[in-house]
Design an enzyme around this catalytic site. Structure first.
Site, PDB file in Angstrom:
ATOM      1  N   CYS A   1       0.839  -1.282   0.001  1.00  0.00           N
ATOM      2  CA  CYS A   1      -0.043   0.087  -0.107  1.00  0.00           C
ATOM      3  C   CYS A   1       0.837   1.150  -0.127  1.00  0.00           C
ATOM      4  O   CYS A   1       0.478   2.104  -0.807  1.00  0.00           O
ATOM      5  CB  CYS A   1      -0.872   0.150   1.042  1.00  0.00           C
ATOM      6  SG  CYS A   1      -1.659  -1.780   1.555  1.00  0.00           S
TER       7      CYS A   1
ATOM      8  N   ARG B   1       5.654 -11.235   6.243  1.00  0.00           N
ATOM      9  CA  ARG B   1       5.079 -10.880   7.416  1.00  0.00           C
ATOM     10  C   ARG B   1       5.491 -11.842   8.585  1.00  0.00           C
ATOM     11  O   ARG B   1       5.435 -13.077   8.330  1.00  0.00           O
ATOM     12  CB  ARG B   1       3.777 -10.675   7.357  1.00  0.00           C
ATOM     13  CG  ARG B   1       3.338  -9.859   6.465  1.00  0.00           C
ATOM     14  CD  ARG B   1       1.768  -9.667   6.348  1.00  0.00           C
ATOM     15  NE  ARG B   1       1.230  -8.844   5.271  1.00  0.00           N
ATOM     16  CZ  ARG B   1       0.009  -8.861   4.881  1.00  0.00           C
ATOM     17  NH1 ARG B   1      -1.045  -9.748   5.533  1.00  0.00           N
ATOM     18  NH2 ARG B   1      -0.445  -7.739   3.957  1.00  0.00           N
TER      19      ARG B   1
ATOM     20  N   GLN C   1       1.312 -11.052  -3.132  1.00  0.00           N
ATOM     21  CA  GLN C   1      -0.191 -10.516  -3.164  1.00  0.00           C
ATOM     22  C   GLN C   1      -0.557  -9.803  -4.591  1.00  0.00           C
ATOM     23  O   GLN C   1       0.236  -9.214  -5.186  1.00  0.00           O
ATOM     24  CB  GLN C   1      -0.305  -9.377  -2.150  1.00  0.00           C
ATOM     25  CG  GLN C   1      -0.462  -9.793  -0.766  1.00  0.00           C
ATOM     26  CD  GLN C   1      -0.827  -8.765   0.191  1.00  0.00           C
ATOM     27  OE1 GLN C   1      -0.161  -7.576   0.170  1.00  0.00           O
ATOM     28  NE2 GLN C   1      -1.822  -8.754   1.000  1.00  0.00           N
TER      29      GLN C   1
ATOM     30  N   ASP D   1      -2.116  -7.449  -5.546  1.00  0.00           N
ATOM     31  CA  ASP D   1      -2.522  -6.191  -4.913  1.00  0.00           C
ATOM     32  C   ASP D   1      -2.953  -5.200  -6.027  1.00  0.00           C
ATOM     33  O   ASP D   1      -2.386  -5.079  -7.305  1.00  0.00           O
ATOM     34  CB  ASP D   1      -1.425  -5.518  -4.111  1.00  0.00           C
ATOM     35  CG  ASP D   1      -1.857  -4.996  -2.906  1.00  0.00           C
ATOM     36  OD1 ASP D   1      -2.912  -4.895  -2.920  1.00  0.00           O
ATOM     37  OD2 ASP D   1      -1.103  -4.711  -2.017  1.00  0.00           O
TER      38      ASP D   1
ATOM     39  N   HIS E   1      -4.480  -1.008  -6.338  1.00  0.00           N
ATOM     40  CA  HIS E   1      -4.882   0.326  -5.551  1.00  0.00           C
ATOM     41  C   HIS E   1      -5.940   1.158  -6.672  1.00  0.00           C
ATOM     42  O   HIS E   1      -5.097   1.259  -7.753  1.00  0.00           O
ATOM     43  CB  HIS E   1      -3.788   1.013  -5.203  1.00  0.00           C
ATOM     44  CG  HIS E   1      -3.030   0.107  -3.933  1.00  0.00           C
ATOM     45  ND1 HIS E   1      -2.064  -0.444  -4.137  1.00  0.00           N
ATOM     46  CD2 HIS E   1      -3.621  -0.074  -2.586  1.00  0.00           C
ATOM     47  CE1 HIS E   1      -1.692  -1.014  -3.074  1.00  0.00           C
ATOM     48  NE2 HIS E   1      -2.714  -0.894  -2.086  1.00  0.00           N
TER      49      HIS E   1
ATOM     50  N   LYS F   1     -14.195  -2.680   4.958  1.00  0.00           N
ATOM     51  CA  LYS F   1     -13.727  -3.681   3.736  1.00  0.00           C
ATOM     52  C   LYS F   1     -14.953  -4.737   3.585  1.00  0.00           C
ATOM     53  O   LYS F   1     -15.720  -4.962   4.059  1.00  0.00           O
ATOM     54  CB  LYS F   1     -12.535  -4.332   3.896  1.00  0.00           C
ATOM     55  CG  LYS F   1     -12.448  -5.379   5.052  1.00  0.00           C
ATOM     56  CD  LYS F   1     -11.186  -6.270   5.227  1.00  0.00           C
ATOM     57  CE  LYS F   1     -11.241  -6.905   6.589  1.00  0.00           C
ATOM     58  NZ  LYS F   1      -9.942  -7.770   6.443  1.00  0.00           N
TER      59      LYS F   1
ATOM     60  N   HIS G   1      -8.500  -0.375  -1.801  1.00  0.00           N
ATOM     61  CA  HIS G   1      -7.254  -1.449  -1.907  1.00  0.00           C
ATOM     62  C   HIS G   1      -8.078  -2.800  -2.579  1.00  0.00           C
ATOM     63  O   HIS G   1      -9.370  -3.081  -2.093  1.00  0.00           O
ATOM     64  CB  HIS G   1      -6.881  -1.844  -0.480  1.00  0.00           C
ATOM     65  CG  HIS G   1      -6.246  -0.748   0.167  1.00  0.00           C
ATOM     66  ND1 HIS G   1      -5.056  -0.774   0.606  1.00  0.00           N
ATOM     67  CD2 HIS G   1      -6.991   0.265   0.999  1.00  0.00           C
ATOM     68  CE1 HIS G   1      -4.628   0.275   1.270  1.00  0.00           C
ATOM     69  NE2 HIS G   1      -5.772   1.012   1.643  1.00  0.00           N
TER      70      HIS G   1
END
Length: 414
Positions: free
Chosen positions: A110, A139, A157, A159, A161, A243, A289
């Protein structure tokens, strides 16, 4: 009866465990001593991993996404600015360099996405802007929580945005949810449940109640006004916004949370993001996201266990193996492989000096979708005899027709 059903489910789950299938299919393994919670991909497993990303990339490009890549290691001050350090530091790998600066291995993409959008001047004509990144993140998870592909410390991910105006928000949320649902369908998952995750207690989140009221209301309206069924998940929101999580049901009836759409009005504020509106003034964008599969590794684990390793042909790392009955049929087997490869089909010949029934057993254990057996008769007739995974009956097919069939079967379902 319930106990019997439960024990049968446990037995089936053990047979389909992604770690067992990873070994049987020669896809991946783990090295707990050297890299706990990190995947060592073998050639075949890495083929599946790459195909999943290639498929998502192709679909995103068709949908108008751009793709970026941001650094894996960034200064701690970035994570302090985003709020991750205060809320999430126990999961972030970090260390000091010789100049006494602290750098972090990114746990999510992010903040990098914020910096990409914030570079240069953006106009309202640029919105909505879809920024995707296949970001490898790390992580820290407790050793006791690690579980094959389902919970790892390093993963990728899918991912994205999405930066948009307030007027565009509802349409974009619905568009993303439909996109995710369609993607799941292509992987064979058609039972999807959606949950609207609302705010946690104040100490676990950033932003004012006013912003949270606005964000939660926007997501709820998007779902209700488009007739999308959903449940409420109290207190399950991210620390920066509410979310909509997508839960899919696998072939054994188990439910997995994978894709998500998260509405964020806080990070654009923290990073002072703006676009020039039609009025010539600066305005704050809203950010969504988005992850469709969530983690490539975890989704692959779910898919392997749901299918028992019987992956769709377009995703299979080795959709066909040609097995000659004896060494004197090896040249014909190689010819079949050459034709398949020229047609864009990944194939190989099993030229081991073993009986064909042994090869078939070994290849079936490795979940090879199609075994093309060739011998004297096949050579004479320019045919192949096919054995499909999970199907007892064999079928004979002309070589040219077989190559065309495979060429069509391995195409990605765009």
């Amino acid at each position: 009866e319930e106990l019997e059903a439960f024990l049968k489910m446990q037995e089936e789950a053990a047979a389909r465990d992604n770690r067992k299938l990873g070994k049987d299919m020669d896809l991946f393994h783990f090295e707990p001593e050297y890299a706990p919670g990190s995947v060592f991909w073998h050639d075949k497993g890495y083929r599946v991993y790459r195909k999943m990303i290639e498929y998502l990339r192709a679909r995103q490009e068709l949908a108008g996404y751009i793709e970026v890549s941001t650094p894996s290691i960034m200064d701690r001050c970035l994570w302090e600015k985003s709020g991750h350090w205060a809320k999430y530091s126990e999961h972030i790998y970090s260390g000091k360099t010789c100049d006494e600066k602290t750098f972090c291995v990114k746990p999510m993409s992010c903040p990098g996405g914020m910096l990409v959008f914030g570079y240069g001047i953006k106009s309202y004509k640029d919105l909505p802007m879809y920024v995707a990144e296949f970001g490898k993140v790390n992580r820290y998870e407790s050793a006791g929580g690690l579980a094959g592909l389902m919970r790892v410390r390093e993963f990728t991910q899918d991912d994205a945005h999405i930066f948009c105006t307030e007027e565009q928000l509802e349409e974009e949320v619905v568009k993303i949810l439909r996109f995710i649902k369609d993607i799941y369908g292509k992987f064979g998952f058609d039972k999807i449940t959606m949950k609207l995750a609302t705010r946690k207690e104040s100490e676990f989140r950033i932003g004012s109640d006013e912003i949270w009221d606005k964000a939660e209301g926007a997501l709820k309206r998007a779902l209700e006004s488009n007739g999308i069924e959903f449940e409420i998940a109290e207190g399950d929101a991210a620390f920066y916004g509410p979310k909509i999580d997508n839960y899919l049901r696998d072939s054994m009836g188990r439910v997995w949370q994978c894709g998500t759409v998260q509405l964020d009005m806080n990070l654009p504020e923290r990073f002072d993001l703006s676009y020039v509106g039609e009025d010539g003034e600066k305005h704050r964008p809203i950010m969504l996201h988005r992850a469709m599969l969530g983690s490539i590794e975890r989704f692959m684990g779910v898919l392997l266990e749901s299918t028992g390793g019987n992956l769709p042909l377009w995703l299979s790392p080795e959709p066909v193996v040609v097995a000659p009955i004896s060494q004197k049929h090896a040249d014909y087997a190689n010819k079949v492989v050459e034709m398949l490869r020229n047609a864009g089909v990944n194939a190989r010949a099993d030229l081991r000096d073993e009986k064909v029934n042994y090869k078939i057993r070994e290849l079936s254990l490795a979940k090879t979708p199609i075994i093309a057996v060739v011998g004297e008769k096949e050579m004479a007739d320019r045919n192949v005899t096919l054995r499909r995974l999970g199907v007892e009956k064999q079928e004979s097919m002309p070589l040219d027709a077989f190559v065309e069939m495979m060429k069509d079967s391995v195409k990605m379902p765009l």
